[in-house]
Design a protein around this motif. Structure first.
Motif, PDB file in Angstrom:
ATOM      1  N   GLY A 196       0.855  -1.189   0.000  1.00  0.00           N
ATOM      2  CA  GLY A 196       0.000   0.000   0.000  1.00  0.00           C
ATOM      3  C   GLY A 196       0.881   1.226   0.000  1.00  0.00           C
ATOM      4  N   VAL A 197       0.273   2.407   0.028  1.00  0.00           N
ATOM      5  CA  VAL A 197       1.084   3.629   0.047  1.00  0.00           C
ATOM      6  C   VAL A 197       1.162   4.247   1.436  1.00  0.00           C
ATOM      7  N   GLY A 198       0.178   3.960   2.275  1.00  0.00           N
ATOM      8  CA  GLY A 198       0.131   4.505   3.627  1.00  0.00           C
ATOM      9  C   GLY A 198      -0.778   3.656   4.485  1.00  0.00           C
ATOM     10  N   GLY A 199      -1.305   4.254   5.544  1.00  0.00           N
ATOM     11  CA  GLY A 199      -2.189   3.487   6.407  1.00  0.00           C
ATOM     12  C   GLY A 199      -2.458   4.181   7.723  1.00  0.00           C
ATOM     13  N   THR A 200      -3.017   3.424   8.670  1.00  0.00           N
ATOM     14  CA  THR A 200      -3.485   3.970   9.938  1.00  0.00           C
ATOM     15  C   THR A 200      -2.891   3.216  11.116  1.00  0.00           C
ATOM     16  N   LEU A 201      -2.315   3.963  12.053  1.00  0.00           N
ATOM     17  CA  LEU A 201      -1.915   3.420  13.350  1.00  0.00           C
ATOM     18  C   LEU A 201      -3.118   3.530  14.273  1.00  0.00           C
ATOM     19  N   HIS A 202      -3.500   2.407  14.864  1.00  0.00           N
ATOM     20  CA  HIS A 202      -4.772   2.360  15.587  1.00  0.00           C
ATOM     21  C   HIS A 202      -4.647   1.444  16.797  1.00  0.00           C
ATOM     22  N   LEU A 203      -5.305   1.822  17.877  1.00  0.00           N
ATOM     23  CA  LEU A 203      -5.424   0.966  19.055  1.00  0.00           C
ATOM     24  C   LEU A 203      -6.861   0.473  19.141  1.00  0.00           C
ATOM     25  N   GLU A 204      -7.057  -0.808  18.905  1.00  0.00           N
ATOM     26  CA  GLU A 204      -8.393  -1.406  18.894  1.00  0.00           C
ATOM     27  C   GLU A 204      -8.801  -1.794  20.314  1.00  0.00           C
ATOM     28  N   PRO A 205      -9.925  -1.243  20.808  1.00  0.00           N
ATOM     29  CA  PRO A 205     -10.351  -1.607  22.159  1.00  0.00           C
ATOM     30  C   PRO A 205     -10.850  -3.042  22.217  1.00  0.00           C
ATOM     31  N   PRO A 206     -10.668  -3.718  23.343  1.00  0.00           N
ATOM     32  CA  PRO A 206     -11.163  -5.098  23.468  1.00  0.00           C
ATOM     33  C   PRO A 206     -12.665  -5.120  23.657  1.00  0.00           C
ATOM     34  N   GLY A 214      -5.728  -7.987  26.019  1.00  0.00           N
ATOM     35  CA  GLY A 214      -4.894  -7.500  24.935  1.00  0.00           C
ATOM     36  C   GLY A 214      -3.423  -7.509  25.306  1.00  0.00           C
ATOM     37  N   PRO A 215      -2.537  -7.259  24.331  1.00  0.00           N
ATOM     38  CA  PRO A 215      -1.095  -7.287  24.585  1.00  0.00           C
ATOM     39  C   PRO A 215      -0.610  -6.119  25.436  1.00  0.00           C
ATOM     40  N   ARG A 216      -1.438  -5.079  25.578  1.00  0.00           N
ATOM     41  CA  ARG A 216      -1.096  -3.950  26.446  1.00  0.00           C
ATOM     42  C   ARG A 216      -1.765  -4.121  27.800  1.00  0.00           C
ATOM     43  N   LEU A 217      -1.256  -3.405  28.800  1.00  0.00           N
ATOM     44  CA  LEU A 217      -1.846  -3.483  30.133  1.00  0.00           C
ATOM     45  C   LEU A 217      -3.280  -2.982  30.147  1.00  0.00           C
ATOM     46  N   ASP A 218      -3.598  -2.023  29.239  1.00  0.00           N
ATOM     47  CA  ASP A 218      -4.968  -1.507  29.186  1.00  0.00           C
ATOM     48  C   ASP A 218      -5.892  -2.373  28.339  1.00  0.00           C
ATOM     49  N   GLY A 219      -5.364  -3.466  27.763  1.00  0.00           N
ATOM     50  CA  GLY A 219      -6.191  -4.384  27.001  1.00  0.00           C
ATOM     51  C   GLY A 219      -6.350  -4.051  25.537  1.00  0.00           C
ATOM     52  N   TYR A 220      -5.834  -2.901  25.090  1.00  0.00           N
ATOM     53  CA  TYR A 220      -5.980  -2.502  23.688  1.00  0.00           C
ATOM     54  C   TYR A 220      -5.036  -3.288  22.786  1.00  0.00           C
ATOM     55  N   PHE A 221      -5.448  -3.426  21.519  1.00  0.00           N
ATOM     56  CA  PHE A 221      -4.660  -4.159  20.530  1.00  0.00           C
ATOM     57  C   PHE A 221      -4.020  -3.182  19.547  1.00  0.00           C
TER      58      PHE A 221
END
Length: 269
Positions: A196-206, A214-221
């Protein structure tokens, strides 16, 4: 017979041209000036004009500040999408405006050449903005649909995606301020690798049943979502989320009239 149909997973040709137009404005400014304010303005204006062309009549876009009912003024905001039913409190000759917080739907911070320093600073700014928005009870949680959304938009980046991901996911705190980071043009080596040419950095809530898993302490992916035409994804997400936000608020014209009086007394004696 000629047809017009965009298929999932393919570049949106119309939005590709819009991306090229925005990037060209920035490149022209970079070629003619080293002044950061000039470059920044030439990055803001074409994006706001794009929004004004494509947004439905229920929404408008500008730059400037919002003010809370108690009188607190936000930092300077590069692009603000707001409920068009609300009047402006002030408009300057350059088109920037002062808005009522109740009208604000989505806020964008724009960077012509995204760096890890920009990311850390933008995340910190988003937390300050989110703290101001929570003065309104309808916006009591940053991740609730009633609250204004925030997005960091980088036109280009010379840094590698892995470095940007580390900076974004380490700095982000969705419980204080939820913000995505969209990149129109990634480093060419990353773009070639991801297709692709670009994209989105995103934290997906559980989901509720996945809370804390999730892999973070807050549960987000943490995730990066590659795209053939990131501006197309931005536009689609903006319009869809904006209607969810307006639906959640469910403001009537009576409510808007009351809000209008909350911000100004409109009397001289």
């Amino acid at each position: 017979m000629k047809t017009y149909k965009h298929y999932h997973g393919t570049p949106n040709q119309v939005m590709s041209q819009e991306e090229a137009s925005i990037l060209l404005c920035v490149e022209r400014a970079l070629a003619s000036s080293s002044n950061s304010q000039t470059i920044g303005k030439n990055g803001e204006q074409p994006f706001i004009e794009f929004l004004q062309r494509y947004l439905p009549n229920t929404l408008r876009a500008t730059s400037g500040h919002f003010v809370t009912p108690s009188g607190d003024i936000s930092p300077q905001l590069d692009a603000i999408v707001f409920d068009s039913r609300y009047p402006l409190l002030s408009e300057n000759i350059d088109g920037s405006a002062l808005l009522m917080l109740n009208s604000v739907v989505h806020i964008y911070e724009l960077k012509t050449n995204l760096t890890t320093k920009d990311i850390r600073k933008s995340v910190a700014n988003s937390q300050k903005v989110a703290a101001l928005t929570q003065q309104i009870k309808d916006f009591d949680t940053p991740d609730g649909w009633g609250a204004p959304r925030q997005t960091l938009l980088g036109y280009r980046t010379e840094q590698r995606l892995e470095t940007l991901e580390a900076a974004f996911f380490n700095a982000s705190t969705p419980e204080k301020a939820q913000m995505d980071c969209i990149i129109l043009r990634c480093n060419p080596r990353d773009a070639e690798a991801m297709g692709g040419v670009g994209g989105t950095l995103h934290l997906e809530p559980p989901f509720p049943e996945e809370s804390g898993r999730g892999p973070r302490l807050d549960g987000y992916f943490p995730m990066f979502i590659p795209s053939h035409t990131p501006l197309s994804d931005l536009y689609y997400t903006l319009v869809q989320d904006a209607y969810y936000t307006l639906g959640e608020r469910n403001y009537s014209f009576h409510d808007i009239g009351a809000h209008f009086n909350d911000y100004m007394s409109w009397a001289t004696a």
